[in-house]
Design a protein around this motif. Structure first.
Motif, short mmCIF file in Angstrom:
data_model
loop_
_atom_site.label_atom_id
_atom_site.label_comp_id
_atom_site.label_asym_id
_atom_site.label_seq_id
_atom_site.Cartn_x
_atom_site.Cartn_y
_atom_site.Cartn_z
N TRP A 1 -0.12 16.89 -5.48
CA TRP A 1 0.29 15.72 -4.72
C TRP A 1 -0.50 15.59 -3.41
O TRP A 1 -0.82 14.49 -2.98
N TYR A 2 -0.81 16.74 -2.77
CA TYR A 2 -1.52 16.68 -1.48
C TYR A 2 -2.98 16.26 -1.66
O TYR A 2 -3.59 15.74 -0.73
N HIS A 3 -3.57 16.48 -2.86
CA HIS A 3 -4.92 15.98 -3.12
C HIS A 3 -4.92 14.44 -3.12
O HIS A 3 -5.81 13.81 -2.55
N ILE A 4 -3.90 13.87 -3.78
CA ILE A 4 -3.79 12.40 -3.84
C ILE A 4 -3.50 11.84 -2.45
O ILE A 4 -4.05 10.80 -2.05
N LEU A 5 -2.66 12.54 -1.68
CA LEU A 5 -2.33 12.10 -0.33
C LEU A 5 -3.58 12.03 0.54
O LEU A 5 -3.81 11.03 1.25
N VAL A 6 -4.41 13.07 0.49
CA VAL A 6 -5.66 13.08 1.26
C VAL A 6 -6.57 11.92 0.84
O VAL A 6 -7.18 11.25 1.68
N THR A 7 -6.64 11.67 -0.47
CA THR A 7 -7.45 10.56 -0.99
C THR A 7 -6.98 9.23 -0.41
O THR A 7 -7.80 8.42 0.05
N TYR A 8 -5.66 9.02 -0.38
CA TYR A 8 -5.12 7.74 0.09
C TYR A 8 -5.18 7.60 1.61
O TYR A 8 -5.12 6.48 2.13
N ILE A 9 -5.27 8.71 2.33
CA ILE A 9 -5.45 8.63 3.79
C ILE A 9 -6.85 8.12 4.12
O ILE A 9 -7.03 7.27 5.00
N PHE A 10 -7.85 8.64 3.39
CA PHE A 10 -9.25 8.24 3.66
C PHE A 10 -9.68 6.99 2.89
O PHE A 10 -10.68 6.38 3.25
N ALA A 11 -8.92 6.62 1.85
CA ALA A 11 -9.32 5.51 0.98
C ALA A 11 -9.57 4.19 1.72
O ALA A 11 -10.59 3.54 1.47
N TYR B 1 0.85 -1.21 0.00
CA TYR B 1 0.00 0.00 0.00
C TYR B 1 0.87 1.25 0.00
O TYR B 1 0.64 2.19 -0.77
N LEU B 2 1.89 1.27 0.86
CA LEU B 2 2.76 2.45 0.97
C LEU B 2 3.53 2.71 -0.32
O LEU B 2 3.61 3.85 -0.79
N ILE B 3 4.08 1.65 -0.92
CA ILE B 3 4.87 1.81 -2.15
C ILE B 3 4.00 2.34 -3.29
O ILE B 3 4.36 3.31 -3.97
N VAL B 4 2.82 1.70 -3.49
CA VAL B 4 1.92 2.12 -4.57
C VAL B 4 1.42 3.54 -4.32
O VAL B 4 1.33 4.36 -5.25
N ALA B 5 1.12 3.87 -3.05
CA ALA B 5 0.63 5.21 -2.70
C ALA B 5 1.69 6.27 -3.00
O ALA B 5 1.39 7.32 -3.60
N ILE B 6 2.93 6.01 -2.61
CA ILE B 6 4.03 6.97 -2.84
C ILE B 6 4.25 7.19 -4.34
O ILE B 6 4.37 8.33 -4.81
N ILE B 7 4.27 6.09 -5.09
CA ILE B 7 4.46 6.20 -6.55
C ILE B 7 3.31 7.01 -7.17
O ILE B 7 3.54 7.88 -8.03
N SER B 8 2.08 6.75 -6.73
CA SER B 8 0.91 7.46 -7.27
C SER B 8 0.95 8.94 -6.92
O SER B 8 0.67 9.80 -7.76
N ILE B 9 1.29 9.26 -5.65
CA ILE B 9 1.34 10.66 -5.20
C ILE B 9 2.35 11.45 -6.03
O ILE B 9 2.12 12.62 -6.37
#
Length: 718
Positions: free
Chosen positions: A446-456, A426-434
């Motif tokens: 990048w912070y929009h994607i980060l917020v998405t992955y925090i709540f996802a 999860y962390l690796i895919v999230a970092i690559i996506s962000i």
């Protein structure tokens, strides 16, 4: 909507099984050891053996997880993934109604591998027999692959970004709100966002499947189907079903080929046959001879088909003609019908209002069931495990636990997927996506994607839990919420429309793949397939889908120049709907024509009230009250496909009255054959279009007056 027929059959089977277990508990000897109770116990044990599925397979070896992932399974999965991606893409780009294709995927997977093993057996080269676990791997892989054709947004949020869709709207037409499809970025985007949902819920699989005992009706029905195929009686029936499917597949394919010869120009061919008269045809009431939607009608419940037809009658039969009479008063008389400030605006935005009303109600309804259930389970002392575990981690035998449950739980807990793999993945895919997604869509940071992955993970859990309770995935509803939230956050001046649509794609893929994975774990649990092989096949299927689905869409995009244009063969109706949702989220209601907002409020509230009424009257009467979501679909595209679907319902209804046993056994096979044959014809049709090969004949239908004018004109030329 999904698997309605299958889940009913399986629910009955589960009920029988539970009844057998309850009776078994009651049949224990009392302290006096009465003969009557002993007899009851023996009888009930016999009953349990009769209803036990695993007793039937007791003598068969369960292969280890590596043997379940065979080369032949992956080859068959790849072929079927291409086939079903084409079918789903066609459905996506025509009406957006996609029935469950699990039955046909399972049936064809069984047929192909069974044929493969028969050939090898005759030649003496067969090393491993075909098992239900391998069948489950194929099913999982295929469903994961063609699922990307839906969650990838090719008929909704992704195509909504294109200039073709933007041209139909007078707002947000600047370059920062448009991104045309290109094969490279589409494949890259899907690889970035499609895998994170798989890692988000892996650590919770035991809690969801064993502890909470969630039913996942679609996954349960699929397991019931696969288990049935691999019994001697089930294999015979499956062989007959495949033959029936094959006949209708060939017939449907040839019918599509035959129709092609008469489509040399615009509005030509059988698809434009004014079966109910020319005036009805103008309002899109006609039977267009689509084998696909006749098949869809046979699979979908009667209520869905009737709801779609009622929606078509209400909109195109009553409302649009009345609003059309207000031309010059409610909207400018000079505007074409396709302009969103004219009649088209009422069609699109009232449809959106109904979809949002229905989605919001079901979202709240599922959450209201999900949250109390989670709290109740958390407070329960037995939450840790339904079965008492021994020191080695396997379940201890208990007389009150059925044999099936003991066997399934033992094997489900055997091949653990390490939690470290899930967290690190999860962390690796999230970092690559962000890091990478903002390069594809500069409007989203990048912070929009980060917020998405925090709540996802929380949203994925809620959706997967709700899906387990109700069989209702709210992935598209979460996507629509993301459109409004992120579109408003980014703002109109910074490309909020495109940012909202991109955020919708991220959210939809996470939530959709997570619930699909839990459905597959349930199927694997009931067929004794290893969770490890299920997870790997889901990953492989998702990877296949990330390549196959964009390639199939690209074929449509290049072959059909009028793709996405209203009134054409492939109008992609939901693309315009999603784009206008994004515009609403950014600009507010300023773009709506006169009285449109009032009508939107009425239909939004109406969708909620109809749903409340359906829940209030109970199941017995709810089957006679239409579904608002189904009613909303023809508001924009017209009711022609509803007539096809109702024709499918009528065929099934008559068949059930004449021979219910045969109808129950073969209706899904016939429907699948019709859908698959017509869907696969799209592939050669696209190739012919790319090669600039045109049909030789144009068959048109004209009124008497128009025909006289044409005859007079032709006489002047001679």
């Amino acid at each position: 909507m999904e698997n309605d027929h299958g889940s009913v059959v399986e629910d009955h089977g589960v009920e029988m099984s539970e009844q057998g277990q309850i009776t078994h508990r009651r049949g224990k000897r009392d302290e006096n050891g009465s003969v009557e109770t002993a007899k009851a116990s023996a009888a009930d044990q016999e009953m349990e053996e009769m209803t036990s599925i695993e007793k039937v397979f007791e003598g068969k070896r369960v292969p280890p997880w590596k043997e379940q992932l065979t080369f032949r399974a992956l080859v068959v999965s790849f072929v079927l993934s291409i086939m079903f991606s084409i079918i789903v893409m066609k459905l996506n780009l025509t009406t957006g109604i996609i029935p469950s294709l699990n039955v046909s995927a399972g049936l064809l997977g069984f047929f192909f591998v069974k044929s493969w093993t028969k050939i090898l057996e005759k030649s003496g080269l067969l090393k491993h027999p075909f098992t239900r676990q391998e069948n489950t791997v194929i099913q999982t892989c295929v469903v994961a692959a063609y699922g990307i054709a839906f969650s990838g947004g090719f008929g909704s949020y992704l195509f909504a970004m294109s200039s073709k869709t933007a041209k139909q709207s007078s707002e947000a037409t600047s370059s920062q709100d448009i991104k045309d499809p290109q094969l490279g970025w589409m494949i890259g985007f899907l690889f970035l966002v499609s895998f994170i949902g798989l890692f988000s819920l892996v650590p919770l699989r035991k809690i969801m499947i064993i502890d909470y005992k969630l039913s996942y009706p679609s996954g349960t029905a699929t397991a019931f189907l696969i288990n049935g195929f691999h019994t001697p009686q089930g294999a015979k029936l499956a062989k007959k079903q495949v033959k029936m499917l094959g006949k209708f597949f060939v017939g449907s394919f040839l019918w599509g080929f035959f129709q092609w010869f008469y489509t040399a120009g615009d509005n030509c061919g059988f698809v434009n046959f004014p079966t109910l008269g020319l005036e009805a045809y103008k309002n899109r009431f006609y039977f267009d001879f689509s084998a696909t939607y006749v098949g869809v009608g046979m699979i979908c419940p009667y209520l869905v088909n009737v709801s779609v037809l009622l929606g078509g009658i209400l909109s195109w039969g009553i409302m649009w003609p009345l609003i059309g009479n207000r031309k010059g008063s409610w909207y400018s008389a000079t505007l074409p019908t396709s302009n969103l400030h004219g009649l088209q605006g009422y069609r699109v935005f009232i449809s959106i209002a109904m979809i949002l009303g229905d989605g919001l109600y079901n979202f709240v309804k599922v959450l209201s069931k999900t949250i109390p259930a989670i709290i109740a389970h958390a407070r329960s002392k037995n939450m840790a495990s339904t079965l008492p575990l021994t020191e080695n981690g396997f379940p201890a035998t208990d007389a009150t636990i059925s044999y099936d449950e003991q066997r399934r739980t033992e094997l489900f807990l055997k091949d653990q997927i390490p939690k470290k793999v899930a967290f690190v993945g999860y962390l690796i895919v999230a970092i690559i996506s962000i890091v990478t997604v903002p390069h594809i869509f500069p409007q989203i940071k990048w912070y929009h994607i980060l917020v998405t992955y925090i709540f996802a993970p929380v949203l994925a859990f809620c959706n997967a839990y709700g899906c387990g309770l109700t069989d209702w995935s709210l992935a598209s509803t979460y996507g629509k919420l993301a459109i409004f939230i992120f579109g408003a956050w980014v703002g109109a001046s910074h490309g909020g429309v495109l940012a909202g649509l991109a955020a919708c794609g991220v959210m939809m893929n996470i939530v959709s793949t997570a619930s699909d994975l839990m459905q597959d774990f349930k199927t694997g649990y009931l067929t004794l397939a290893s969770p490890r092989s299920m997870f790997i096949s889901q990953v492989i299927g998702t990877a296949m889908g990330c390549v196959i689905a964009p390639c199939v869409f690209w074929l449509f995009y290049k072959a059909f120049a009028d793709l996405g244009v209203p009134g054409t063969e492939y109008p992609a109706p939901y693309a315009l709907v999603y784009r206008n949702m994004a515009i609403l989220g950014v600009d507010g209601f300023s773009s709506l024509p006169k009285h449109c907002l009032t009508l939107c409020y009425i239909f939004f509230a109406g969708a909620i009230l109809i749903n409340m009424l359906r829940d209030a009257v109970g199941k017995k009467w709810a089957q006679y009250i239409p579904l608002p979501m189904a009613m909303a679909i023809p508001f924009y595209i017209g009711p022609y496909f509803a007539i096809d679907m109702c024709m499918g319902s009528l065929i099934l209804f008559i068949w059930e009255r004449l021979d219910k046993t045969k109808a129950d056994a073969f209706a899904s096979a016939v429907a699948s054959g019709l859908i698959c044959g017509d869907g696969i014809w799209t592939l050669p049709q696209s190739i012919l279009a790319l090669a600039k090969v045109k049909p030789p004949i144009c068959m048109k239908f004209l009124s008497r007056k128009t025909n006289d004018k044409v005859d007079t004109f032709l006489e002047t030329l001679s």
